[in-house]
Design a protein around this motif. Structure first.
Motif, short mmCIF file in Angstrom:
data_model
loop_
_atom_site.label_atom_id
_atom_site.label_comp_id
_atom_site.label_asym_id
_atom_site.label_seq_id
_atom_site.Cartn_x
_atom_site.Cartn_y
_atom_site.Cartn_z
N ALA A 1 -14.37 -9.21 6.94
CA ALA A 1 -13.42 -10.17 6.39
C ALA A 1 -13.63 -11.56 6.99
N ARG A 2 -13.83 -11.61 8.30
CA ARG A 2 -14.00 -12.91 8.95
C ARG A 2 -15.38 -13.50 8.70
N PHE A 3 -16.38 -12.66 8.53
CA PHE A 3 -17.74 -13.12 8.30
C PHE A 3 -17.92 -13.64 6.88
N VAL A 4 -17.30 -12.94 5.93
CA VAL A 4 -17.48 -13.28 4.51
C VAL A 4 -16.57 -14.42 4.09
N ARG A 5 -15.37 -14.51 4.67
CA ARG A 5 -14.37 -15.48 4.21
C ARG A 5 -14.88 -16.92 4.17
N PRO A 6 -15.58 -17.43 5.20
CA PRO A 6 -16.06 -18.82 5.11
C PRO A 6 -17.02 -19.03 3.94
N GLY A 7 -17.87 -18.02 3.67
CA GLY A 7 -18.79 -18.14 2.55
C GLY A 7 -18.09 -18.14 1.22
N VAL A 8 -17.07 -17.28 1.08
CA VAL A 8 -16.29 -17.23 -0.16
C VAL A 8 -15.54 -18.55 -0.36
N ARG A 9 -14.96 -19.09 0.72
CA ARG A 9 -14.24 -20.36 0.63
C ARG A 9 -15.19 -21.47 0.19
N HIS A 10 -16.42 -21.45 0.75
CA HIS A 10 -17.41 -22.48 0.38
C HIS A 10 -17.75 -22.37 -1.11
N LEU A 11 -17.98 -21.14 -1.60
CA LEU A 11 -18.31 -20.97 -3.01
C LEU A 11 -17.15 -21.38 -3.91
N TRP A 12 -15.92 -21.07 -3.50
CA TRP A 12 -14.73 -21.46 -4.27
C TRP A 12 -14.62 -22.98 -4.35
N GLN A 13 -14.81 -23.65 -3.22
CA GLN A 13 -14.73 -25.10 -3.21
C GLN A 13 -15.84 -25.72 -4.06
N LEU A 14 -17.04 -25.13 -3.99
CA LEU A 14 -18.15 -25.62 -4.79
C LEU A 14 -17.86 -25.45 -6.28
N TRP A 15 -17.31 -24.29 -6.66
CA TRP A 15 -16.98 -24.03 -8.06
C TRP A 15 -15.92 -25.01 -8.56
N ARG A 16 -14.90 -25.26 -7.72
CA ARG A 16 -13.84 -26.17 -8.12
C ARG A 16 -14.37 -27.60 -8.27
N SER A 17 -15.24 -28.02 -7.37
CA SER A 17 -15.78 -29.38 -7.44
C SER A 17 -16.63 -29.55 -8.71
N ARG A 18 -17.37 -28.48 -9.07
CA ARG A 18 -18.20 -28.56 -10.28
C ARG A 18 -17.35 -28.60 -11.53
N ARG A 19 -16.23 -27.85 -11.52
CA ARG A 19 -15.32 -27.87 -12.65
C ARG A 19 -14.71 -29.26 -12.83
N ARG A 20 -14.33 -29.89 -11.70
CA ARG A 20 -13.77 -31.23 -11.77
C ARG A 20 -14.80 -32.21 -12.34
#
Length: 418
Positions: free
Chosen positions: A393-412
């Protein structure tokens, strides 16, 4: 020789405390020590960054003392914190440091800590000297232990002179182990290809460079070996193990990701002789590199404490270095037994990327057995799975957060275009 089925006569009235300084919540070595002693029925305590670290959730941990530190605190503050924890535990407790800062702190403040805590007797200045790249190199030269040729520059001008005659490539490392907690001159082991690159980097190292410039040992001509051991108050080895590092992360210069137990009497003898000469007592984790060009083992790092991969090693009597220390400090006999050869250690969260990197480079490790006699996983254990899932959970969470932020920025960005 004692058999593995022989019960280990541990003193269950004496707890163990995992001592760590600095923020590194995903530390499998601490979890391994909690399990190793906890499985013997020894009460276990640990200093943790928060309540949700893998170590804090081990079934073998009696209590986590949440105490986030940075490694930049005054030593008096850290000692006071340890003494407060000791009073809370309320009985003599064996200390198990997991980093150099903790090992140095315990040695340098032994008098204040010796009431509530048990730890190996060692000269107060020795752990700090061993953890220092310069201190270790000077001890190697003094006692005739092979080590890579090294320079400890005192100024930029000295580096300029060195660059004109140095043999490249070479590597740069931080001179003192503690620098990674503050403002490190270099991040990890940095390979430098030529004079121009060296001079460009050196401009950012300040007036007094806190670095070591070291001979580069080409991986195609070298093998990475490790020695873990526990030495008593007379610097006699009560547990001694040797193995070969197969993969590390970052590749070739970082934490062990995959390793095997391999018998190496020559290396064990070299390590034991060096420890006897310097008079060290306690657990050690040594990194050696065998240089096939001159047929010598060269000492790279001396960690005066438990290594994160210590659970790679276990004797036929069921003894690892952490168990050996607890038995010795509580006045119990440490059973003899040969190391279990062919055993493998895998750190699940970093071995997969390490494997991909090593396959791309085409590098293979000599002496690694074709098949393991048994595998010890760093995180997953059938009798204690919470640390594994917490690590995920702690290892994957930063990567998932990064992908989520990247996806949101691309949508914007796409919305703006539309």
């Amino acid at each position: 020789m004692a058999s593995r089925s022989t019960p280990i006569a541990a003193d269950r009235s004496v707890p163990g405390l995992i001592v760590k300084i600095g923020g590194y919540p995903l530390h499998h070595g601490g979890v391994g020590a909690i399990r190793s002693l906890g499985r013997l029925g020894i009460p276990m305590y640990a200093i943790t960054e928060d309540r949700w670290t893998p170590a804090a959730l081990s079934r073998y941990l009696d209590r986590a003392f949440v105490w986030p530190t940075t490694g930049t605190e005054r030593s008096e503050e850290l000692v006071d914190g340890l003494l407060t924890i000791g009073r809370s535990i309320g009985r003599p407790t064996v200390l198990v440091p997991t980093d150099e800062e903790a090992a140095v702190l315990i040695a340098e403040h032994a008098e204040a800590l010796s009431g509530p805590f048990l730890f190996p007797p060692v000269d107060r200045g020795l752990p700090r000297r061993l953890a220092s790249k310069q201190g270790l190199y000077e001890l190697c030269v003094e006692h005739g232990v092979p080590a890579p040729a090294s320079l400890f520059p005192a100024s930029y001008e000295e580096i300029e002179k060195y660059a004109a005659t140095a043999r490249f490539p070479l590597v740069a490392k931080n001179r003192e182990a503690f620098e990674r907690r503050r403002q490190p001159a270099v991040h990890g082991t940095t390979r430098i290809g030529g004079p121009r690159e060296l001079l460009e980097l050196a401009r950012g190292w300040g007036q007094v460079p806190g670095v070591i410039l070291q001979e580069y040992l080409p991986r195609e001509d070298a093998e990475d070996w490790i020695v873990h051991a526990y030495f008593d108050a007379e610097s006699a080895p009560l547990a001694m193990f040797t193995g070969v590092k197969v993969r590390s992360w970052p590749p070739h210069a970082g934490m062990t990701a995959n390793a095997y137990v391999v018998d190496n009497p020559e290396l064990a003898s070299m390590a034991a002789q060096f420890i006897k000469q310097i008079g060290f007592s306690g657990i050690i984790d040594l990194d050696w590199r065998y240089d096939r060009r001159d047929g010598r083992y060269k000492l790279l790092d001396f960690n005066p404490r438990m290594g994160a991969q210590f659970r790679l090693f276990e004797s036929a009597a069921g003894i690892d270095v952490v168990r050996a220390q607890h038995l010795d400090l509580t006045g119990r006999e440490v059973p003899e037994g040969e190391q279990r050869a062919g055993r493998r250690f895998v750190v699940e969260n970093i071995d997969l990327p390490a494997l991909a990197a090593y396959r791309r480079s085409g590098y293979t490790t000599p002496h690694a057995p074709a098949r393991a006699s048994g595998t010890e996983l760093a995180w997953a254990a059938a009798d204690d799975m919470k640390p594994f899932f917490t690590m995920l959970a702690r290892f994957v969470r930063p990567g998932v957060r990064h992908l989520w932020q990247l996806w949101r920025s691309r949508r914007r960005a796409a919305a703006v275009v539309e």
